[in-house]
Design a protein around this motif. Structure first.
Motif, PDB file in Angstrom:
ATOM      1  N   GLU A 135       0.822  -1.218   0.000  1.00  0.00           N
ATOM      2  CA  GLU A 135       0.000   0.000   0.000  1.00  0.00           C
ATOM      3  C   GLU A 135       0.861   1.276   0.000  1.00  0.00           C
ATOM      4  OE1 GLU A 135      -3.338  -0.099  -0.118  1.00  0.00           O
ATOM      5  OE2 GLU A 135      -3.744  -2.215   0.350  1.00  0.00           O
TER       6      GLU A 135
ATOM      7  N   LYS B  77       0.079  -1.593  -5.066  1.00  0.00           N
ATOM      8  CA  LYS B  77      -1.344  -1.268  -5.197  1.00  0.00           C
ATOM      9  C   LYS B  77      -1.540   0.239  -5.359  1.00  0.00           C
ATOM     10  CE  LYS B  77      -4.485  -3.987  -3.884  1.00  0.00           C
ATOM     11  NZ  LYS B  77      -4.640  -4.697  -2.630  1.00  0.00           N
ATOM     12  N   ASN B  78      -2.692   0.592  -5.942  1.00  0.00           N
ATOM     13  CA  ASN B  78      -3.139   1.990  -6.037  1.00  0.00           C
ATOM     14  C   ASN B  78      -2.079   2.950  -6.572  1.00  0.00           C
ATOM     15  OD1 ASN B  78      -5.609   1.195  -4.843  1.00  0.00           O
ATOM     16  ND2 ASN B  78      -4.579   1.195  -2.848  1.00  0.00           N
TER      17      ASN B  78
ATOM     18  N   GLY C 168      -6.156  -1.561  -8.281  1.00  0.00           N
ATOM     19  CA  GLY C 168      -6.930  -0.628  -7.457  1.00  0.00           C
ATOM     20  C   GLY C 168      -6.940   0.763  -8.067  1.00  0.00           C
ATOM     21  N   LYS C 169      -6.024   1.005  -9.004  1.00  0.00           N
ATOM     22  CA  LYS C 169      -5.979   2.319  -9.638  1.00  0.00           C
ATOM     23  C   LYS C 169      -6.069   2.218 -11.164  1.00  0.00           C
ATOM     24  CE  LYS C 169      -3.974   6.787  -9.341  1.00  0.00           C
ATOM     25  NZ  LYS C 169      -3.009   7.663  -8.704  1.00  0.00           N
TER      26      LYS C 169
END
Ligand code: BGC
Length: 359
Positions: free
Chosen positions: A119, A143-144, A322-323
């Motif tokens: 994260e 992620k993201n 996630g993005k």
């Protein structure tokens, strides 16, 4: 007193200055024919600025596989004429970010990252992109974040292979699941793969998962403690254990040994660590999942160089992080047990026969 000291200092400084000038003079004015030749030929060589420089930011070298990743990735890059600078963050998210800043300021053309914490690693991607540097997520996805490429093994398949083999062996009974680090997206994917397979058995009432825990930092001591807790809570009545990797499987087997159950309860792991291969041969671990690291290093190195050169890069699928939909390459993991250990990890030279059979 002070004055004479000042005078003395003045003389020493002047002498040093003259000495330096003398040296410089000697260096620049007198050249051997060899020196001249070197200078002329070095002008024809590409300058070191033309060499692609890759920054490799690793989370850890704790598990045996990462030392292989480090060496093989370097070898593959060097074979392509690129250079690599490697930094290891020792499972420290903040340190990893500051190491990446160093790599960026050292002028890398591309960043390859094994994130510690999936994260918070998004900050790494932002910093790199601000400096005009693309990011390849290696083995673990970030992620993201707008990562440019992801190269790994199919981690969900790792869990599926573990659980398929285990349910063939133990179709009914009490299962323990010893997961990886929750900070690592791979641990989440492996667990998903395991439970995809277990779920129908659970629904039918054939399998009960009596204990299910993550292992902080993938640390074998934590896995050992968790396994002891699982055994104690169930009066040692456990029929199968699936551990997220071989390091945690090692912790599990240590706990089983303490209870006199070593070799009596099937255990699954992942990575084909040497210790796990030896345990498979001696019968204390049932299976592992082999991921040929050379293939991963090669796929990642080729694409890293292409990305750094601004070329188009081939991917075989996209994965949502996630993005964005991240262009990704996923290699296939291979199950290893006593029956096929020779024609998999030994034949590939991942470990030698001698090491595996005669520790
Ligand atoms: C890797 C495993 C490794 C684990 C612990 C995971 O992300 O996929 O191969 O054992 O991290 O380092």
């Amino acid at each position: 007193m002070n004055r004479s000291l000042g005078l003395l200092t003045g003389i020493v400084v002047t002498a040093l200055f003259l000495l330096l000038i003398g040296c410089e003079d000697e260096n620049t004015s007198v050249k051997s024919p060899n020196q001249l030749e070197e200078e002329v030929s070095s002008e024809k060589e590409p300058t070191s600025d033309d060499t692609i420089k890759i920054g490799f930011s690793m989370d850890t070298l704790e598990e045996e596989r990462w030392a292989k990743d480090k060496e093989l990735f370097r070898e593959e890059l060097e074979a392509l004429g690129a250079e690599v600078e490697i930094m290891v963050a020792n499972e420290d998210a903040a340190l990893q970010i500051s190491q990446v800043e160093t790599l960026i300021s050292n002028g890398v053309d591309l960043l390859v990252v094994v994130p510690y914490y999936t994260e918070t690693a998004a900050a790494i991607v932002e910093k790199a992109h601000l400096a005009g540097i693309k990011v390849l997520s290696y083995d673990r996805i970030i992620k993201n974040a707008n990562i440019d490429l992801y190269v790994s093994f199919d981690n969900e398949m790792v869990g599926q292979l573990q659980a398929e083999a285990m349910t063939n062996l133990v179709p009914k009974g009490k299962y323990v699941y010893i997961g990886g680090a929750i900070t690592d997206n791979n641990a989440i994917l492996v667990k998903k793969g395991v439970f995809n397979i277990l779920q129908p058995y659970i629904d039918r009432g054939d399998i009960t998962v009596v204990y299910d825990q993550w292992t902080e930092d993938w640390n074998p001591d934590n896995a050992y403690k968790n396994m002891l807790a699982a055994l104690e809570a169930n009066n040692n009545q456990i029929d199968a254990v699936i551990a997220a990797n071989d390091a945690t499987a090692g912790g599990v087997i240590r706990a089983l040994k303490e209870k006199g159950l070593e070799g009596k309860i099937p255990v699954a792991g992942q990575d084909a660590d040497l210790a796990a291969a030896q345990r498979i041969v001696e019968g204390t671990q049932t299976l592992t999942i082999y991921k040929p690291i050379r293939a991963l290093a090669k796929e990642a190195a080729e694409r890293a160089v292409q990305l750094a050169s601004g070329e188009d890069v081939e991917a075989d699928r996209v994965i949502n992080n996630g993005k964005i939909e991240v262009p990704s390459v996923l290699l296939s993991p291979i199950i290893v047990n006593q029956n096929n250990i020779d024609e998999t990890i030994i034949e590939d030279g991942f470990h030698s026969r001698e090491e595996v059979y005669h520790p």
